[in-house]
Scaffold this motif. Structure first.
Motif, PDB file in Angstrom:
ATOM      1  N   VAL A   1      17.388 -14.083   9.084  1.00 61.42           N
ATOM      2  CA  VAL A   1      17.858 -15.277   8.728  1.00 61.42           C
ATOM      3  C   VAL A   1      19.555 -15.177   8.623  1.00 61.42           C
ATOM      4  CG1 VAL A   1      18.135 -17.139   7.006  1.00 61.42           C
ATOM      5  CG2 VAL A   1      15.925 -16.104   7.683  1.00 61.42           C
ATOM      6  N   THR A   2      20.075 -13.839   8.443  1.00 59.08           N
ATOM      7  CA  THR A   2      21.352 -13.719   8.401  1.00 59.08           C
ATOM      8  C   THR A   2      22.087 -14.029   9.646  1.00 59.08           C
ATOM      9  OG1 THR A   2      21.218 -11.290   8.876  1.00 59.08           O
ATOM     10  CG2 THR A   2      21.298 -11.915   6.633  1.00 59.08           C
ATOM     11  N   GLU A   3      21.474 -13.836  10.790  1.00 59.97           N
ATOM     12  CA  GLU A   3      22.053 -14.158  12.202  1.00 59.97           C
ATOM     13  C   GLU A   3      22.251 -15.616  12.286  1.00 59.97           C
ATOM     14  OE1 GLU A   3      22.599 -12.249  14.762  1.00 59.97           O
ATOM     15  OE2 GLU A   3      22.132 -10.478  13.508  1.00 59.97           O
ATOM     16  N   ILE A   4      21.388 -16.405  11.642  1.00 59.11           N
ATOM     17  CA  ILE A   4      21.888 -17.977  11.586  1.00 59.11           C
ATOM     18  C   ILE A   4      22.818 -18.199  10.706  1.00 59.11           C
ATOM     19  CG2 ILE A   4      20.921 -20.463  10.494  1.00 59.11           C
ATOM     20  CD1 ILE A   4      18.331 -19.428  11.632  1.00 59.11           C
ATOM     21  N   GLN A   5      22.993 -17.473   9.243  1.00 58.28           N
ATOM     22  CA  GLN A   5      24.077 -17.587   8.541  1.00 58.28           C
ATOM     23  C   GLN A   5      25.403 -17.173   9.229  1.00 58.28           C
ATOM     24  OE1 GLN A   5      23.351 -15.744   4.822  1.00 58.28           O
ATOM     25  NE2 GLN A   5      25.272 -16.766   3.852  1.00 58.28           N
ATOM     26  N   ARG A   6      25.424 -16.407   9.881  1.00 60.88           N
ATOM     27  CA  ARG A   6      26.671 -15.815  10.745  1.00 60.88           C
ATOM     28  C   ARG A   6      27.230 -16.794  11.883  1.00 60.88           C
ATOM     29  NH1 ARG A   6      23.739 -10.900  11.488  1.00 60.88           N
ATOM     30  NH2 ARG A   6      24.176  -9.111   9.912  1.00 60.88           N
ATOM     31  N   SER A   7      26.160 -17.860  12.137  1.00 65.64           N
ATOM     32  CA  SER A   7      26.542 -18.690  13.266  1.00 65.64           C
ATOM     33  C   SER A   7      27.029 -20.004  12.868  1.00 65.64           C
ATOM     34  CB  SER A   7      25.404 -18.904  14.251  1.00 65.64           C
ATOM     35  OG  SER A   7      25.110 -17.780  14.679  1.00 65.64           O
ATOM     36  N   ILE A   8      26.880 -20.547  11.537  1.00 73.53           N
ATOM     37  CA  ILE A   8      27.170 -21.663  10.743  1.00 73.53           C
ATOM     38  C   ILE A   8      28.852 -21.809  11.008  1.00 73.53           C
ATOM     39  CG2 ILE A   8      27.431 -22.928   8.708  1.00 73.53           C
ATOM     40  CD1 ILE A   8      24.812 -21.576   7.600  1.00 73.53           C
ATOM     41  N   GLN A   9      29.105 -22.994  11.112  1.00 78.00           N
ATOM     42  CA  GLN A   9      30.568 -23.372  11.511  1.00 78.00           C
ATOM     43  C   GLN A   9      30.827 -24.578  10.508  1.00 78.00           C
ATOM     44  OE1 GLN A   9      31.302 -24.107  15.734  1.00 78.00           O
ATOM     45  NE2 GLN A   9      30.367 -22.031  16.288  1.00 78.00           N
ATOM     46  N   SER A  10      31.832 -24.966  10.575  1.00 77.09           N
ATOM     47  CA  SER A  10      32.335 -26.053   9.501  1.00 77.09           C
ATOM     48  C   SER A  10      31.632 -27.428  10.157  1.00 77.09           C
ATOM     49  CB  SER A  10      33.765 -26.417   9.439  1.00 77.09           C
ATOM     50  OG  SER A  10      34.538 -26.632  10.612  1.00 77.09           O
ATOM     51  N   ASN A  11      31.502 -27.629  11.361  1.00 76.76           N
ATOM     52  CA  ASN A  11      30.645 -28.642  11.876  1.00 76.76           C
ATOM     53  C   ASN A  11      29.411 -28.777  12.377  1.00 76.76           C
ATOM     54  OD1 ASN A  11      31.520 -27.009  13.929  1.00 76.76           O
ATOM     55  ND2 ASN A  11      31.939 -28.474  15.606  1.00 76.76           N
ATOM     56  N   THR A  12      28.685 -27.638  11.744  1.00 81.22           N
ATOM     57  CA  THR A  12      27.408 -27.220  11.989  1.00 81.22           C
ATOM     58  C   THR A  12      26.462 -28.496  11.185  1.00 81.22           C
ATOM     59  OG1 THR A  12      27.473 -24.986  12.238  1.00 81.22           O
ATOM     60  CG2 THR A  12      25.385 -25.975  12.017  1.00 81.22           C
ATOM     61  N   LYS A  13      25.687 -29.275  11.957  1.00 84.33           N
ATOM     62  CA  LYS A  13      25.098 -30.316  11.350  1.00 84.33           C
ATOM     63  C   LYS A  13      23.568 -30.057  11.469  1.00 84.33           C
ATOM     64  CE  LYS A  13      28.601 -32.893  10.547  1.00 84.33           C
ATOM     65  NZ  LYS A  13      29.701 -32.208  10.877  1.00 84.33           N
ATOM     66  N   LEU A  14      23.104 -29.470  12.429  1.00 83.02           N
ATOM     67  CA  LEU A  14      21.582 -29.401  12.387  1.00 83.02           C
ATOM     68  C   LEU A  14      21.253 -28.143  12.927  1.00 83.02           C
ATOM     69  CD1 LEU A  14      18.939 -30.799  12.757  1.00 83.02           C
ATOM     70  CD2 LEU A  14      19.388 -31.270  15.191  1.00 83.02           C
ATOM     71  N   ILE A  15      20.129 -27.322  12.408  1.00 82.06           N
ATOM     72  CA  ILE A  15      19.498 -26.114  12.813  1.00 82.06           C
ATOM     73  C   ILE A  15      17.956 -26.557  13.357  1.00 82.06           C
ATOM     74  CG2 ILE A  15      18.372 -23.873  12.015  1.00 82.06           C
ATOM     75  CD1 ILE A  15      20.482 -24.002   9.587  1.00 82.06           C
ATOM     76  N   ILE A  16      17.660 -25.915  14.450  1.00 81.58           N
ATOM     77  CA  ILE A  16      16.464 -26.287  15.193  1.00 81.58           C
ATOM     78  C   ILE A  16      15.854 -24.950  15.186  1.00 81.58           C
ATOM     79  CG2 ILE A  16      15.401 -27.249  17.048  1.00 81.58           C
ATOM     80  CD1 ILE A  16      17.935 -28.718  17.586  1.00 81.58           C
ATOM     81  N   VAL A  17      14.565 -24.873  14.582  1.00 83.85           N
ATOM     82  CA  VAL A  17      13.821 -23.702  14.816  1.00 83.85           C
ATOM     83  C   VAL A  17      12.248 -23.928  15.167  1.00 83.85           C
ATOM     84  CG1 VAL A  17      13.411 -23.551  12.588  1.00 83.85           C
ATOM     85  CG2 VAL A  17      13.098 -21.443  13.773  1.00 83.85           C
ATOM     86  N   SER A  18      11.704 -23.399  16.165  1.00 85.49           N
ATOM     87  CA  SER A  18      10.278 -23.367  16.455  1.00 85.49           C
ATOM     88  C   SER A  18       9.631 -22.447  15.460  1.00 85.49           C
ATOM     89  CB  SER A  18       9.980 -22.697  17.832  1.00 85.49           C
ATOM     90  OG  SER A  18       8.644 -22.783  18.109  1.00 85.49           O
ATOM     91  N   HIS A  19       8.420 -23.245  14.905  1.00 84.81           N
ATOM     92  CA  HIS A  19       7.855 -22.311  13.697  1.00 84.81           C
ATOM     93  C   HIS A  19       7.310 -21.230  14.197  1.00 84.81           C
ATOM     94  CE1 HIS A  19       5.296 -23.464   9.669  1.00 84.81           C
ATOM     95  NE2 HIS A  19       5.764 -22.023   9.909  1.00 84.81           N
ATOM     96  N   SER A  20       6.609 -21.047  15.272  1.00 84.95           N
ATOM     97  CA  SER A  20       6.276 -20.115  15.928  1.00 84.95           C
ATOM     98  C   SER A  20       6.350 -20.110  17.431  1.00 84.95           C
ATOM     99  CB  SER A  20       4.570 -20.281  15.855  1.00 84.95           C
ATOM    100  OG  SER A  20       3.940 -18.981  16.245  1.00 84.95           O
ATOM    101  N   SER A  21       6.609 -19.109  17.997  1.00 84.44           N
ATOM    102  CA  SER A  21       6.969 -18.872  19.409  1.00 84.44           C
ATOM    103  C   SER A  21       5.717 -19.220  20.405  1.00 84.44           C
ATOM    104  CB  SER A  21       7.423 -17.688  19.763  1.00 84.44           C
ATOM    105  OG  SER A  21       7.456 -17.520  21.093  1.00 84.44           O
ATOM    106  N   ASN A  22       5.782 -19.943  21.354  1.00 83.91           N
ATOM    107  CA  ASN A  22       4.914 -20.280  22.240  1.00 83.91           C
ATOM    108  C   ASN A  22       4.281 -19.357  23.201  1.00 83.91           C
ATOM    109  OD1 ASN A  22       6.988 -20.840  23.881  1.00 83.91           O
ATOM    110  ND2 ASN A  22       5.546 -22.062  25.187  1.00 83.91           N
ATOM    111  N   LEU A  23       5.508 -18.177  23.152  1.00 85.42           N
ATOM    112  CA  LEU A  23       5.074 -16.961  24.088  1.00 85.42           C
ATOM    113  C   LEU A  23       4.710 -15.706  23.259  1.00 85.42           C
ATOM    114  CD1 LEU A  23       5.663 -15.449  26.681  1.00 85.42           C
ATOM    115  CD2 LEU A  23       7.828 -15.151  25.921  1.00 85.42           C
ATOM    116  N   LEU A  24       5.393 -15.531  22.121  1.00 89.62           N
ATOM    117  CA  LEU A  24       5.369 -14.279  21.375  1.00 89.62           C
ATOM    118  C   LEU A  24       4.425 -14.372  20.046  1.00 89.62           C
ATOM    119  CD1 LEU A  24       9.297 -13.373  21.603  1.00 89.62           C
ATOM    120  CD2 LEU A  24       7.305 -12.660  22.806  1.00 89.62           C
ATOM    121  N   GLY A  25       4.189 -15.700  19.755  1.00 89.59           N
ATOM    122  CA  GLY A  25       3.193 -15.790  18.670  1.00 89.59           C
ATOM    123  C   GLY A  25       3.956 -15.547  17.294  1.00 89.59           C
ATOM    124  N   SER A  26       5.180 -15.121  17.307  1.00 85.70           N
ATOM    125  CA  SER A  26       6.012 -14.905  16.250  1.00 85.70           C
ATOM    126  C   SER A  26       6.157 -15.961  15.102  1.00 85.70           C
ATOM    127  CB  SER A  26       7.041 -14.175  16.451  1.00 85.70           C
ATOM    128  OG  SER A  26       7.919 -15.092  17.264  1.00 85.70           O
TER     129      SER A  26
END
Length: 386
Positions: A133-158
């Motif tokens: 999750v720290t990878e998301i935190q590092r990417s946050i900018q002042s104009n970040t309005k939305l985070i989109i995430v697939s609950h589970s990967s349709n390829l990897l099952g993660s």
């Protein structure tokens, strides 16, 4: 299909077989309640409207939604994701997504990048599809309005840490859109407990409903610009799309028979409980992985044996193209799987299969141990020939 020996392992694309209750609900809706819901006050139209309300009610139970009018029906997850992304993001906004996202997320975002001066950051997962999750935190900018995430990967099952991502988003006043294509009906999804602002979901996968069904949960704190405008059966005197939900987002005649089938499928999920379904899929997935690990010509993608994942097992085999392997499984072993790039090229790049693709076997509610073992035996048999 009447061939009982055919083994269906493509449930990540669409679940099959459909329960008899779903087939009956669809047929009954067409035969008995075939009028247009919300477009009349006669008895048939009222019964058709009740079908839609029952569908929302069942989904509300499953997702713990307080006001079921916050659940909007769509024709599939793709439409729901487009509705959320294009209805929320504005010119100049920044969006964060992950490297395991489906093209139903990637392509709308790419279009907004090209046409609306929207910037997008795709944060990398590990090669197994697991996210820090720290990878998301590092990417946050002042104009970040939305985070989109697939609950589970349709390829990897993660499986993504949705609750942690939601907490991070809330701290920074960013909204969270979850792609539930591979999780609803398979993993517990409580929008309130997890802190999900928008949830896009299919009706035809884990919820056991017909194709052409799906939906979007929209938090009451969010007002999306409608993807379409048109007839709703309400406020017909005004030229503007109604503000009231769900009419604001449901222009045009809905798929009433499909939603009847979806409601029947959700009732089956609720009766079985998602927790038991998740445990069943976990056991079968581990059984499949354990059998395939013994074959040294086979490489498995996604989280390693024993780690959390949904019922998806993707693989590559030495010296054989994934499409050819899928064809052999279908034609010679009567086993249906999915080969290729699964509409998720970024995930394939992460997994190291960006040039080769992979074969994906995916377990469903009606998959048996015998079918899993037959798939394992078929893979071992094919490997001997290559």
């Amino acid at each position: 299909m009447n061939d009982k020996s055919y083994i269906y392992l493509d449930n990540a694309a669409t679940s099959w077989p459909k329960p008899p209750e779903v087939l009956t609900a669809v047929t009954d809706a067409i035969r008995d309640d075939g009028a247009n819901p919300g477009r009349g006050s006669h008895a048939m139209a009222v019964r058709a409207s009740r079908i839609l309300f029952d569908g929302r009610k069942q989904l509300g139970k499953l997702f713990n939604v307080k006001d079921v009018n916050d659940i909007v029906f769509t024709s599939n997850t793709t439409m729901a994701l487009n509705m959320a992304i294009k209805g929320f993001i504005k010119s100049g906004d920044h969006v964060i997504a992950t490297s395991i996202e489906h093209n139903s997320v990637r392509r709308p975002l790419y279009e907004l990048e090209q046409t609306q001066q929207v910037s997008v950051t795709f944060v990398n997962t590990s090669y197994t599809g697991e996210l820090d999750v720290t990878e998301i935190q590092r990417s946050i900018q002042s104009n970040t309005k939305l985070i989109i995430v697939s609950h589970s990967s349709n390829l990897l099952g993660s499986i993504m840490p949705i609750e942690q991502i939601a907490e991070l988003a809330k701290r920074h006043n960013i909204k969270l859109l979850v792609d539930g294509a591979q999780s609803v009906g398979i993993l517990p999804v409580d929008v309130t407990a997890l802190g999900i602002d928008m949830l896009a979901f299919p009706g035809h996968k884990g919820l056991l409903g017909p194709q052409g069904t799906g939906g979007l949960y929209i938090s009451p704190q969010i007002d999306l610009a409608p993807l379409m405008q048109g007839g709703t059966g309400s406020q017909s005197e005004t030229p503007f799309q109604p503000l009231v939900r769900p009419d604001r987002y449901e222009a045009g005649t809905p798929n009433t028979p499909g939603i009847a089938g979806l409601a029947a499928g959700v009732k089956i999920v609720l009766a079985n409980t998602v927790e038991k379904i998740a445990e069943q899929q976990w056991q079968l997935t581990q059984r499949m992985m354990e059998g395939l690990i013994r074959q040294n010509k086979v490489s498995l993608l996604g989280p390693t044996f024993g780690k959390p994942r949904t019922g998806i097992v993707s693989l590559v085999m030495d010296h054989i193209d994934s499409s050819e392997l899928s064809f052999i499984l279908d034609q010679h072993y009567k086993i249906a799987v999915r080969a290729g790039f699964h509409c998720t090229p970024l995930a394939h790049q992460i997994a190291g299969t960006g040039q080769t693709g992979a074969v994906r076997a995916s377990i469903g509610l009606y998959t048996t141990e015998a079918e899993v073992d037959a798939f394992i035996d078929a893979i071992h048999d094919i490997a001997k020939q290559y």
